[in-house]
Design a protein around this motif. Structure first.
Motif, PDB file in Angstrom:
ATOM      1  N   VAL A  54     -45.579  13.707  23.102  1.00  0.00           N
ATOM      2  CA  VAL A  54     -46.271  13.837  24.398  1.00  0.00           C
ATOM      3  C   VAL A  54     -47.519  12.952  24.407  1.00  0.00           C
ATOM      4  CG1 VAL A  54     -47.549  15.424  25.879  1.00  0.00           C
ATOM      5  CG2 VAL A  54     -45.383  16.143  24.855  1.00  0.00           C
ATOM      6  N   ALA A  55     -48.237  12.949  23.289  1.00  0.00           N
ATOM      7  CA  ALA A  55     -49.458  12.137  23.224  1.00  0.00           C
ATOM      8  C   ALA A  55     -49.149  10.654  23.393  1.00  0.00           C
ATOM      9  CB  ALA A  55     -50.174  12.391  21.900  1.00  0.00           C
ATOM     10  N   ALA A  56     -47.956  10.256  22.972  1.00  0.00           N
ATOM     11  CA  ALA A  56     -47.579   8.835  23.103  1.00  0.00           C
ATOM     12  C   ALA A  56     -47.345   8.466  24.567  1.00  0.00           C
ATOM     13  CB  ALA A  56     -46.334   8.550  22.274  1.00  0.00           C
ATOM     14  N   GLY A  57     -47.173   9.460  25.439  1.00  0.00           N
ATOM     15  CA  GLY A  57     -47.225   9.166  26.870  1.00  0.00           C
ATOM     16  C   GLY A  57     -45.935   9.263  27.643  1.00  0.00           C
ATOM     17  N   ASP A  58     -44.766   9.200  27.004  1.00  0.00           N
ATOM     18  CA  ASP A  58     -43.542   9.202  27.791  1.00  0.00           C
ATOM     19  C   ASP A  58     -42.420   9.924  27.036  1.00  0.00           C
ATOM     20  OD1 ASP A  58     -41.495   8.800  29.540  1.00  0.00           O
ATOM     21  OD2 ASP A  58     -41.778   6.636  29.735  1.00  0.00           O
ATOM     22  N   PRO A  59     -42.475  11.264  27.022  1.00  0.00           N
ATOM     23  CA  PRO A  59     -41.426  12.008  26.304  1.00  0.00           C
ATOM     24  C   PRO A  59     -40.030  11.714  26.846  1.00  0.00           C
ATOM     25  CG  PRO A  59     -43.168  13.478  27.064  1.00  0.00           C
ATOM     26  CD  PRO A  59     -43.447  12.147  27.654  1.00  0.00           C
ATOM     27  N   GLY A  60     -39.933  11.468  28.140  1.00  0.00           N
ATOM     28  CA  GLY A  60     -38.620  11.196  28.722  1.00  0.00           C
ATOM     29  C   GLY A  60     -37.989   9.949  28.127  1.00  0.00           C
ATOM     30  N   ALA A  61     -38.785   8.902  27.966  1.00  0.00           N
ATOM     31  CA  ALA A  61     -38.261   7.667  27.376  1.00  0.00           C
ATOM     32  C   ALA A  61     -37.852   7.907  25.931  1.00  0.00           C
ATOM     33  CB  ALA A  61     -39.314   6.566  27.462  1.00  0.00           C
ATOM     34  N   TYR A  62     -38.672   8.660  25.204  1.00  0.00           N
ATOM     35  CA  TYR A  62     -38.355   8.946  23.797  1.00  0.00           C
ATOM     36  C   TYR A  62     -37.019   9.679  23.692  1.00  0.00           C
ATOM     37  CZ  TYR A  62     -38.856  10.823  19.065  1.00  0.00           C
ATOM     38  OH  TYR A  62     -38.648  11.147  17.746  1.00  0.00           O
ATOM     39  N   LEU A  63     -36.846  10.694  24.527  1.00  0.00           N
ATOM     40  CA  LEU A  63     -35.624  11.494  24.446  1.00  0.00           C
ATOM     41  C   LEU A  63     -34.412  10.698  24.921  1.00  0.00           C
ATOM     42  CD1 LEU A  63     -37.234  14.809  25.629  1.00  0.00           C
ATOM     43  CD2 LEU A  63     -36.152  14.430  23.416  1.00  0.00           C
ATOM     44  N   ARG A  64     -34.582   9.871  25.943  1.00  0.00           N
ATOM     45  CA  ARG A  64     -33.458   9.039  26.381  1.00  0.00           C
ATOM     46  C   ARG A  64     -33.058   8.087  25.254  1.00  0.00           C
ATOM     47  NH1 ARG A  64     -35.619  10.834  30.849  1.00  0.00           N
ATOM     48  NH2 ARG A  64     -34.424  10.952  32.790  1.00  0.00           N
ATOM     49  N   ARG A  65     -34.056   7.544  24.575  1.00  0.00           N
ATOM     50  CA  ARG A  65     -33.745   6.631  23.458  1.00  0.00           C
ATOM     51  C   ARG A  65     -32.986   7.393  22.360  1.00  0.00           C
ATOM     52  NH1 ARG A  65     -38.310   4.293  23.246  1.00  0.00           N
ATOM     53  NH2 ARG A  65     -39.348   5.527  21.664  1.00  0.00           N
ATOM     54  N   SER A  66     -33.392   8.618  22.075  1.00  0.00           N
ATOM     55  CA  SER A  66     -32.685   9.418  21.072  1.00  0.00           C
ATOM     56  C   SER A  66     -31.232   9.639  21.485  1.00  0.00           C
ATOM     57  CB  SER A  66     -33.364  10.780  20.892  1.00  0.00           C
ATOM     58  OG  SER A  66     -34.667  10.626  20.424  1.00  0.00           O
ATOM     59  N   VAL A  67     -31.037   9.972  22.758  1.00  0.00           N
ATOM     60  CA  VAL A  67     -29.682  10.214  23.259  1.00  0.00           C
ATOM     61  C   VAL A  67     -28.851   8.936  23.154  1.00  0.00           C
ATOM     62  CG1 VAL A  67     -28.335  10.713  25.338  1.00  0.00           C
ATOM     63  CG2 VAL A  67     -30.317  12.120  24.768  1.00  0.00           C
ATOM     64  N   PRO A 135     -39.189  -3.619  32.563  1.00  0.00           N
ATOM     65  CA  PRO A 135     -40.087  -3.188  31.468  1.00  0.00           C
ATOM     66  C   PRO A 135     -39.876  -1.718  31.079  1.00  0.00           C
ATOM     67  CG  PRO A 135     -41.307  -4.441  33.120  1.00  0.00           C
ATOM     68  CD  PRO A 135     -39.946  -4.197  33.689  1.00  0.00           C
ATOM     69  N   GLU A 136     -39.577  -0.866  32.072  1.00  0.00           N
ATOM     70  CA  GLU A 136     -39.334   0.548  31.735  1.00  0.00           C
ATOM     71  C   GLU A 136     -38.066   0.691  30.898  1.00  0.00           C
ATOM     72  OE1 GLU A 136     -41.252   2.962  35.522  1.00  0.00           O
ATOM     73  OE2 GLU A 136     -39.278   2.060  35.740  1.00  0.00           O
ATOM     74  N   ILE A 137     -37.034  -0.045  31.269  1.00  0.00           N
ATOM     75  CA  ILE A 137     -35.789   0.019  30.486  1.00  0.00           C
ATOM     76  C   ILE A 137     -36.027  -0.535  29.093  1.00  0.00           C
ATOM     77  CG2 ILE A 137     -33.402  -0.783  30.355  1.00  0.00           C
ATOM     78  CD1 ILE A 137     -33.448  -0.960  33.442  1.00  0.00           C
ATOM     79  N   ALA A 138     -36.798  -1.617  29.023  1.00  0.00           N
ATOM     80  CA  ALA A 138     -37.101  -2.209  27.709  1.00  0.00           C
ATOM     81  C   ALA A 138     -37.819  -1.208  26.821  1.00  0.00           C
ATOM     82  CB  ALA A 138     -37.942  -3.473  27.902  1.00  0.00           C
ATOM     83  N   ALA A 139     -38.771  -0.485  27.407  1.00  0.00           N
ATOM     84  CA  ALA A 139     -39.519   0.498  26.610  1.00  0.00           C
ATOM     85  C   ALA A 139     -38.611   1.642  26.178  1.00  0.00           C
ATOM     86  CB  ALA A 139     -40.692   1.030  27.419  1.00  0.00           C
ATOM     87  N   THR A 140     -37.712   2.048  27.053  1.00  0.00           N
ATOM     88  CA  THR A 140     -36.817   3.158  26.714  1.00  0.00           C
ATOM     89  C   THR A 140     -35.821   2.777  25.632  1.00  0.00           C
ATOM     90  OG1 THR A 140     -37.000   4.057  28.944  1.00  0.00           O
ATOM     91  CG2 THR A 140     -35.091   4.746  27.661  1.00  0.00           C
ATOM     92  N   LEU A 141     -35.255   1.588  25.738  1.00  0.00           N
ATOM     93  CA  LEU A 141     -34.203   1.191  24.797  1.00  0.00           C
ATOM     94  C   LEU A 141     -34.748   0.424  23.599  1.00  0.00           C
ATOM     95  CD1 LEU A 141     -31.383   0.114  27.288  1.00  0.00           C
ATOM     96  CD2 LEU A 141     -31.737   2.313  26.155  1.00  0.00           C
ATOM     97  N   ASP A 142     -36.062   0.211  23.565  1.00  0.00           N
ATOM     98  CA  ASP A 142     -36.676  -0.539  22.474  1.00  0.00           C
ATOM     99  C   ASP A 142     -36.118  -1.964  22.410  1.00  0.00           C
ATOM    100  OD1 ASP A 142     -38.360  -0.982  20.408  1.00  0.00           O
ATOM    101  OD2 ASP A 142     -37.107  -0.069  18.880  1.00  0.00           O
ATOM    102  N   TYR A 143     -36.007  -2.571  23.571  1.00  0.00           N
ATOM    103  CA  TYR A 143     -35.550  -3.949  23.693  1.00  0.00           C
ATOM    104  C   TYR A 143     -36.690  -4.793  24.248  1.00  0.00           C
ATOM    105  CZ  TYR A 143     -30.492  -3.044  23.384  1.00  0.00           C
ATOM    106  OH  TYR A 143     -29.238  -2.739  22.993  1.00  0.00           O
TER     107      TYR A 143
END
Lengths: 173, 358
Positions: A54-67, A135-143
């Motif tokens: 949560v402190a990193a700012g975007d739990p949704g992106a983190y969880l989508r990346r995990s999925v 940029p949002e997709i890049a951040a989510t997928l680590d691309y």
């Protein structure tokens, strides 16, 4: 934050965002059970680190990346057993103004999406379902942003080619 | 975006929106997730009781030490014959006699080895996928006098039993996409070894989880903790992972090793006293998708009362160095040498990193 605080915080997040995460997982996996498993696994794995996520700012992106990562591995492992491409012949040339044709084309695209490589499919879902920016997709997928553009471009080219190929098959003698 | 892309975008969005409605409902999701996390906490809570039980349960040395360290539930783990150890690869584990070594030359068995390497025949050896010399040997396996028992992990293969000369048999079994092959003339041993094949977990894999977020991308940083002194470190789990997006098949854990005593101190000293900074890097030498390399090592340093993760990246053109979540440090020759023992030795080094070993 103690364990109770973390649990309450995670529960609150799931109440608000859990449905969206499940829909993302389903569009990625095209399988209700896999989607539910992937989301639960991602959330359980995130629990011990929740405060930091949560402190990193975007739990949704983190969880989508995990999925995505979990699904990509599973998808690649079971590739030989999957036969996700149905017969979509004849749909490319239809007029999408006709509601019946539009639905048929959408169904065909859905089936073809299921045959895309996992990360391309993830990028497509993030762009065309969730409406995310590059940029949002890049951040989510680590691309990188350029890789996101390239993945989406390749995915759309594959979908177009597949539709066109099947149209040709139908019109050949 | 091209005109072609725009034409397909609308029906694609329509398709995704319509089928999103088929997703599972979120009702009960939070409860299910929190129930699973409480099960995890309960399992960890068994630590004190489990440590007593451990004294009489025969497990491999690594599993015993780990369960004591980490508070795992050892009763749930399978028992190996005394003097055996677990070997893990991409989500599966198999037991082998502890006398077995590492490194299987396979079909390149006749290739010349550097002086001092493997002059004697070992009772057995474990091999993982790696580059082998392109040598055409006169037979698939060495002559009897030079023959060793081999267990190999692979990402593809043919399940079945193949007979060779003088009773030597090659048997391959598959579990979760990993193909495990045992080459041996000992029928009982073959049955026992392959009978231990099972899904891996953190306890069996010497403290290394089959999956870890460090393998998922380049942004992972360990959770920061209070500084550890090398002399406080009692044991180290060394976990070698493939980066999941670079080498995509299955769980990314390639190999695990457990170090204690002097070896743990050597590893901890090397990683905790390296100069702050980063590198060495060679950013002009890689395509962007491979800039962080295909693999990494995760160290779990364990002291009496706490533990600390350290990520070690060495296989890429950028991002090389260590990170404990608080301090980033540069790679050193001491650290790279401390990481050399198999089976967790780095499988790929950039030239600028390999030069540290000179």
């Amino acid at each position: 934050m103690d364990g109770h605080g973390t649990a309450a915080d995670l529960e609150a997040w799931i109440d608000v965002h859990g449905g969206a995460l499940l829909r993302f997982a389903y569009l990625l996996t095209a399988d209700r059970d896999r989607a539910a498993d992937a989301v639960q696994d991602a959330l359980v794995a995130a629990y011990p680190r929740w405060e930091r996520i949560v402190a990193a700012g975007d739990p949704g992106a983190y969880l989508r990346r995990s999925v995505v990562n979990a699904h990509t591995s599973r998808w690649r492992r079971s590739l030989r057993r999957e036969q996700p491409v149905a017969d979509v012949a004849g749909l490319a040339g239809r007029h999408v103004d006709d509601p019946a044709d539009r639905i048929a084309t959408e169904d065909a695209l859905w089936l073809l999406c299921r045959a895309l490589p996992g990360r391309q499919r993830a990028a497509v879902v993030l762009r065309y379902y969730e409406g995310r920016s590059d940029p949002e997709i890049a951040a989510t997928l680590d691309y990188s942003v350029s890789t996101v553009r390239s993945q989406i471009h390749r995915a759309l080219a594959t979908l177009r080619t597949r539709l066109a190929d099947d149209e040709e098959e139908v019109s050949s003698p | 975006m091209t005109d072609h892309d725009e034409r397909i975008a609308e029906p694609l969005t329509g398709a995704l929106r319509r089928h999103a409605g088929e997703a599972p409902a979120a009702e009960g999701l939070a409860e299910r997730v929190l129930a699973r996390t409480s099960i995890r906490r309960t399992r960890r809570g068994f630590a004190a009781v489990a440590a007593v039980v451990l004294a009489v349960v025969v497990l491999s040395l690594g599993a015993v030490l780990l369960a004591q360290d980490r508070g795992g539930d050892p009763v749930s783990e399978p028992v190996l014959p005394q003097g055996w150890r677990w070997e893990s690869y991409r989500g599966v584990a198999v037991g082998v006699p502890s006398t077995w070594g590492y490194g299987v030359p396979g079909p390149a068995w006749c290739a010349a080895l550097p002086d001092g390497e493997r002059n004697t025949t070992r009772p057995g050896a474990v091999g993982r996928p790696a580059a082998v010399p392109a040598v055409g040997c006169p037979s698939e396996y060495p002559p009897l006098a030079e023959r060793e028992q081999w267990l190999t992990f692979a990402d593809s293969g043919d399940v079945g039993i193949r007979e060779f000369d003088r009773g030597w048999v090659e048997e391959t079994r598959e579990l979760d996409g990993v193909f495990v092959t045992l080459f041996s003339a000992d029928v009982d041993l073959r049955s026992t070894v392959l009978g231990t094949l099972r899904p891996g977990n953190e306890e069996i894999a010497l403290g290394c989880g089959p999956m870890h977020p460090a393998a998922e991308g380049r942004t992972y940083r360990p959770e920061a903790g209070a500084p550890l002194a090398p002399e406080d470190v009692r044991s180290v789990s060394v976990c070698r992972y493939a980066r999941s997006d670079a080498v995509p098949d299955g769980p990314p854990l390639l190999a695990a090793r457990f170090a204690s005593g002097d070896e743990a101190l050597r590893l901890a000293s090397a990683v905790l006293t390296a100069p702050e900074g980063a590198g060495p890097d060679d950013p002009a030498n890689c395509a962007p998708e491979y800039d962080y390399g295909p693999e990494l090592i995760l160290l779990h340093l364990r002291a009496e009362d706490r533990s600390q993760e350290v990520v070690v990246r060495y296989a890429g053109c950028e991002g090389n160095g260590t990170d404990d979540g608080t301090i980033r440090r540069a790679l050193t020759g001491d650290l790279m040498r401390a990481l050399e023992p198999p089976p967790t030795n780095p499988g790929q080094l950039q030239v600028v990193v390999a030069q540290l070993l000179r």
